[in-house]
Design an enzyme around this catalytic site. Structure first.
Site, PDB file in Angstrom:
ATOM      1  N   GLN A  57      -7.244 -16.537 117.471  1.00  0.00           N
ATOM      2  CA  GLN A  57      -5.826 -15.907 117.236  1.00  0.00           C
ATOM      3  C   GLN A  57      -4.652 -16.278 118.013  1.00  0.00           C
ATOM      4  OE1 GLN A  57      -5.593 -13.332 114.851  1.00  0.00           O
ATOM      5  NE2 GLN A  57      -7.823 -13.174 114.661  1.00  0.00           N
ATOM      6  N   GLY A  87     -14.521 -19.804 112.364  1.00  0.00           N
ATOM      7  CA  GLY A  87     -14.320 -19.935 113.321  1.00  0.00           C
ATOM      8  C   GLY A  87     -15.332 -19.207 113.886  1.00  0.00           C
ATOM      9  N   THR A  88     -16.512 -18.159 113.233  1.00  0.00           N
ATOM     10  CA  THR A  88     -17.455 -18.245 113.259  1.00  0.00           C
ATOM     11  C   THR A  88     -18.418 -18.639 113.292  1.00  0.00           C
ATOM     12  OG1 THR A  88     -17.157 -15.613 112.232  1.00  0.00           O
ATOM     13  CG2 THR A  88     -19.693 -16.169 112.375  1.00  0.00           C
ATOM     14  N   ALA A 124      -8.351 -22.363 110.816  1.00  0.00           N
ATOM     15  CA  ALA A 124      -7.160 -22.678 109.962  1.00  0.00           C
ATOM     16  C   ALA A 124      -6.487 -21.586 109.177  1.00  0.00           C
ATOM     17  CB  ALA A 124      -7.374 -23.474 108.618  1.00  0.00           C
ATOM     18  N   CYS A 132     -13.773  -7.576 110.321  1.00  0.00           N
ATOM     19  CA  CYS A 132     -15.354  -7.247 110.303  1.00  0.00           C
ATOM     20  C   CYS A 132     -15.580  -6.201 110.368  1.00  0.00           C
ATOM     21  CB  CYS A 132     -14.871  -8.205 111.459  1.00  0.00           C
ATOM     22  SG  CYS A 132     -14.837 -10.444 110.992  1.00  0.00           S
ATOM     23  N   THR A 188     -22.388 -32.117 104.670  1.00  0.00           N
ATOM     24  CA  THR A 188     -21.217 -32.820 104.184  1.00  0.00           C
ATOM     25  C   THR A 188     -20.202 -32.185 104.039  1.00  0.00           C
ATOM     26  OG1 THR A 188     -22.969 -33.438 101.772  1.00  0.00           O
ATOM     27  CG2 THR A 188     -20.150 -33.604 101.614  1.00  0.00           C
TER      28      THR A 188
END
Length: 387
Positions: free
Chosen positions: A179, A71-72, A200, A325, A237
């Protein structure tokens, strides 16, 4: 000792069906998706299937999904990618004061690059006022970025209302849905968004797999130079097993989201009610109803959240204080400060986030062990005076 995991805001366990779907891509189907032989074609086909699964989860087109590592990265790509691609039109961006650090730090970086960022205030429940968004938009505004739901207080924002405004003003709209995607129904067309970040791990997929939805026609400058992966928008990749896991988790979430909500909301409400009834001087943070289905956030006055977490952990309960975080930072949460929580009270932040494996017995256990923990810690606190 009983073990209870209530930190799903940080990550969730991988669903057994997701794990089963991923396993062949570690050994049997191992080709590089960019290779032209059959091994590469098999891997490439799996990625495209996953792209369709993620698109279906949020009502998007397959070609509008870009796979990322988390997500970051998706948040960084949305803010910086749009800013760099459209800076000739304007250099003004709007966000809120309760965003995840992936957004806040990206915005600070853009300020160093010469962009102007407006940080909108929120009310005591953490809501962004759509009218504040409209008032903040100028001729220089190119992007509005608002969290769909805060990981710290769980409040679900009025995204569709904001989306109508950005459409009328011709401004791109990004939401951080890490979220919410996979946890509540999310449809990019109903919400009126142009970009959306998801990950995910928020809905029982693997860590290290995320995606960015970019509406067709929205230009985004790639942040990494390299190959032509992801239609030239994200070089590197591909992590095929993780992408397959993300796709399978998205497929399951789309099928089960209503059932999951119906399971979590009663547990959430029981835990919130029980905490207030059994412990004095407890403040629920965020909106009491318009919040994530498994999210309970409180501030317990006169003691520190870290101390409560240590005692909870000793009795087998995993929770958090603020976001993962920020929990190691020696300062009050910027989210709690933005909703008006005094710094001293914010130090007593506790966050319980439930998942599909949690049962009523888990809630009962927390309500049994936490009040004595609080009492013990308050007896050692010079700030607490029992009424």
């Amino acid at each position: 000792m009983r073990r209870v995991y209530l930190d799903h805001v940080a990550t969730a366990s991988v669903h057994p069906q997701v794990m089963e779907a991923m396993l062949p891509y570690f050994r049997d189907i191992f080709g590089n998706p960019q290779s032209l032989h059959d091994f590469g074609e098999e891997a490439r086909g799996a990625i495209e299937e996953a792209r369709g699964q993620v698109a279906d989860l949020i009502g998007a087109r397959r070609e509008e999904i870009i796979f990322t590592s988390c997500g970051t990265e998706s948040d960084n790509m949305a803010l910086k990618g749009v800013a760099l691609a459209h800076q000739k039109k304007g250099k003004h961006i709007i966000t809120s004061q309760i965003e995840h650090h992936a957004i806040m730090h990206s915005a600070r970086t853009l300020e160093k690059w010469g962009f102007d960022v407006t940080y909108l205030s929120v009310d005591g429940c953490g809501f962004v006022d759509p009218q504040d968004v409209e008032k903040a938009i100028t001729k220089e505004t190119i992007l509005v970025s608002i969290t769909h739901a805060s990981n710290e207080i769980g409040t679900i924002e009025p995204i569709a209302e904001i989306g109508k405004i950005t459409r009328e003003k011709g401004v791109y709209f990004h939401i951080d849905a890490v979220q919410t995607a996979g946890q509540i129904p999310v449809d990019v067309n109903e919400l009126g968004v142009d970009l959306l970040s998801l990950a995910a791990q928020g809905f029982y997929g693997p860590k290290g797999a995320g995606a960015l939805y970019v509406r067709k026609g929205v230009r985004v400058t790639p942040l990494m130079d390299g190959g032509i992966q992801e239609s030239g928008k994200r070089a590197g990749t591909e992590n095929v097993p993780a992408i397959v896991g993300l796709g399978k988790a998205a497929e399951l979430a789309q099928k089960e989201v209503v059932e999951r909500i119906q399971h979590l909301e009663p547990l959430r409400d029981k835990l919130m009610k029980g905490l207030v009834e059994r412990i004095d001087e407890v403040l629920i943070t965020g909106h009491p109803q318009k919040r994530l289905p498994g999210h309970v956030s409180v501030c317990v006055r006169y003691i520190e959240g870290e101390s409560m977490l240590m005692f909870l952990n000793m009795q087998g309960v995993a929770a958090s204080s603020g976001s993962t975080c920020t929990s190691k930072a020696l300062k009050a949460s910027h989210v709690l400060a933005a909703i008006g929580i005094p710094a001293a009270d914010a130090q007593g932040s506790l966050l319980f986030t439930l998942g599909q494996d949690n049962q009523e017995e888990d809630v009962d256990y927390v309500l049994e062990i936490l009040p004595p923990i609080v009492q013990r810690l308050r007896e050692m606190s010079p700030l607490y005076h029992k009424k």
